[in-house]
Design a protein around this motif. Structure first.
Motif, PDB file in Angstrom:
ATOM      1  N   ARG A  98       0.775  -1.131   0.035  1.00 21.06           N
ATOM      2  CA  ARG A  98      -0.143   0.031  -0.086  1.00 21.06           C
ATOM      3  C   ARG A  98       0.843   1.379   0.139  1.00 21.06           C
ATOM      4  O   ARG A  98       0.492   2.224  -1.077  1.00 21.06           O
ATOM      5  N   ARG A 102       1.698   4.402  -4.071  1.00 25.06           N
ATOM      6  CA  ARG A 102       1.554   5.806  -4.266  1.00 25.06           C
ATOM      7  C   ARG A 102       2.448   6.188  -5.407  1.00 25.06           C
ATOM      8  O   ARG A 102       2.724   7.272  -6.085  1.00 25.06           O
ATOM      9  N   ASP A 123     -14.033  14.752  -8.182  1.00 29.53           N
ATOM     10  CA  ASP A 123     -13.843  13.519  -7.119  1.00 29.53           C
ATOM     11  C   ASP A 123     -12.939  12.441  -7.404  1.00 29.53           C
ATOM     12  O   ASP A 123     -12.291  11.742  -6.872  1.00 29.53           O
ATOM     13  N   GLU A 127      -9.932  11.361  -4.959  1.00 31.84           N
ATOM     14  CA  GLU A 127     -10.052  10.050  -4.108  1.00 31.84           C
ATOM     15  C   GLU A 127      -8.571   9.539  -3.943  1.00 31.84           C
ATOM     16  O   GLU A 127      -8.349   9.328  -2.932  1.00 31.84           O
ATOM     17  N   PRO A 128      -7.436   9.561  -4.840  1.00 30.51           N
ATOM     18  CA  PRO A 128      -6.247   8.906  -4.492  1.00 30.51           C
ATOM     19  C   PRO A 128      -5.582   9.937  -3.389  1.00 30.51           C
ATOM     20  O   PRO A 128      -4.951   9.574  -2.645  1.00 30.51           O
ATOM     21  N   LEU A 130      -6.869  11.724  -1.078  1.00 25.77           N
ATOM     22  CA  LEU A 130      -7.510  11.544   0.308  1.00 25.77           C
ATOM     23  C   LEU A 130      -7.080  10.090   0.562  1.00 25.77           C
ATOM     24  O   LEU A 130      -6.842   9.859   1.916  1.00 25.77           O
ATOM     25  N   PHE A 131      -6.980   9.354  -0.141  1.00 23.93           N
ATOM     26  CA  PHE A 131      -6.948   7.708   0.436  1.00 23.93           C
ATOM     27  C   PHE A 131      -5.111   7.650   0.773  1.00 23.93           C
ATOM     28  O   PHE A 131      -5.084   6.829   1.801  1.00 23.93           O
ATOM     29  N   HIS A 132      -4.285   8.434   0.075  1.00 26.99           N
ATOM     30  CA  HIS A 132      -2.908   8.023   0.556  1.00 26.99           C
ATOM     31  C   HIS A 132      -2.588   9.298   1.389  1.00 26.99           C
ATOM     32  O   HIS A 132      -1.093   9.224   2.115  1.00 26.99           O
ATOM     33  N   ASN A 133      -3.188  10.188   1.638  1.00 30.25           N
ATOM     34  CA  ASN A 133      -2.819  11.261   2.549  1.00 30.25           C
ATOM     35  C   ASN A 133      -4.000  11.683   3.808  1.00 30.25           C
ATOM     36  O   ASN A 133      -4.818  12.394   3.301  1.00 30.25           O
ATOM     37  N   LYS A 134      -3.823  10.937   4.675  1.00 32.44           N
ATOM     38  CA  LYS A 134      -5.043  11.028   5.625  1.00 32.44           C
ATOM     39  C   LYS A 134      -5.093  12.216   5.959  1.00 32.44           C
ATOM     40  O   LYS A 134      -6.344  12.723   6.923  1.00 32.44           O
ATOM     41  N   ARG A 178      -5.093  12.163 -12.308  1.00 33.18           N
ATOM     42  CA  ARG A 178      -5.514  11.076 -11.376  1.00 33.18           C
ATOM     43  C   ARG A 178      -4.100  10.552 -10.920  1.00 33.18           C
ATOM     44  O   ARG A 178      -3.671  10.306  -9.890  1.00 33.18           O
TER      45      ARG A 178
END
Length: 331
Positions: A98, A102, A123, A127-128, A130-134, A178
């Motif tokens: 995971r 990235r 969006d 999406e990527p 927000l997923f990879h940078n909380k 993206r």
């Protein structure tokens, strides 16, 4: 220059025998075990330096896209080693992969099927992020996504449109945005312009080259069009039936091709030159089935220069000149 990606002796297999009755057949009074195995990638090796572009070219069915999906671990490799940025990622599980994902992103061939039709463009790019940078807030992600969309040629007022409201070239630009969102080190582009009009292809290729310099990216480009890889690549590998039969710097490959298959590909490219680089050659037959691989050199059945040894023995890769390798008994 450091190696970003190094692939060594990579194999990929697919077993088509799904059930007991597919695997065991009754023949000549006895039960015989038969398995249909697709030999998609058959022991390829190459490396990609940081900041370079490696082009992988060949006919449809040669295993290029399967190679790309195996390298990025969308498919599990059958055997072999995939080194990325100094780390062996060949056997990592999903949790270990995971944080690496990235840094390895993909641009797909079909710019419509690769985008979620239910998502707005903003969006899709957010999406990527927000997923990879909380730690990223929604407003920060939205700002970055808009900057990326604008950079690839999508106007801010188009942010709330859906993929079907864009042309093929615009959809590919969204796919590029993206891929760039998580600031990758490597982008694998699988036939990124083959589904686009010729007039749009050059725009997308020029955009990729500009982004490569701006974001310090490395690219693995998959293509069947030699003019694409010539325009964009530093090094090129020519692939046939799961094997890389020739690999060299772009200048060497186009000025002095060695393998008969490379010469056949070059001779099939239309040209207005009175003195073409390669004499016109006729391509004999069709690419064999990867289920039943030919004995010896995989290309011998179609090769106009095949010798007797080609029918029985697979040639070894030879370095004919610095960084110019060929898999052929003629050398």
């Amino acid at each position: 220059m450091s190696k970003l990606l190094e692939v060594t002796n990579l194999f990929q297999r697919f077993n088509l025998t799904k059930s007991f009755f597919d695997k065991y057949k009754f023949k000549s009074g006895k039960i015989v075990k038969e398995e249909k195995i697709v030999h998609a990638v058959n022991g390829i090796s190459f490396y990609l330096n940081q900041g370079d572009v490696f082009g992988l070219v060949g006919e449809s069915g040669s295993g290029k896209s399967t190679t790309a999906r195996t390298i990025i671990r969308l498919l599990e490799p059958h055997s072999g080693t995939i080194m990325f940025d100094g780390q062996d990622i060949s056997r990592l599980d999903e949790n270990a992969l995971r944080p690496i994902r990235r840094h390895m992103q993909m641009i797909f061939q079909d710019p419509y099927a690769s985008l979620n039709p239910r998502y707005k463009v903003i969006d899709i790019v957010m999406e990527p992020l927000l997923f990879h940078n909380k730690k990223l807030t929604l407003s920060e992600a939205e700002k970055q996504a808009l900057e990326l969309l604008e950079r690839v040629g999508i106007r801010p007022e188009q942010r709330d449109r859906y993929p079907h409201q864009f042309s093929g070239g615009q959809r590919q630009r969204i796919g590029i945005a993206r891929a760039l969102a998580v600031k990758p080190k490597l982008i694998i582009a699988d036939e990124p312009v083959s589904a686009l009009d010729v007039s749009i292809q050059a725009q997308i290729l020029n955009l990729l080259m500009d982004l490569k310099d701006e974001f310090k990216l490395s690219f693995l480009i998959i293509a069947h069009d030699l003019s694409v890889v010539k325009h964009i690549s530093d090094k090129i590998g020519v692939m046939y039936l799961g094997k890389i039969v020739e690999k060299a710097n772009k200048e060497d490959l186009f000025s002095a091709p060695l393998h008969p298959y490379t010469k056949l590909l070059l001779s099939s490219v239309p040209t207005i030159d009175e003195d073409p680089l390669v004499e016109p050659m006729e391509i004999i037959g069709e690419i064999p089935s990867p289920i039943n691989l030919p004995k010896g050199c995989y290309f011998h059945e179609r090769c106009p220069f095949a010798k007797e040894i080609c029918k029985f023995e697979m040639p070894e890769e030879k370095e004919i000149k610095t960084d110019h390798y060929v898999l052929c008994h003629l050398y």
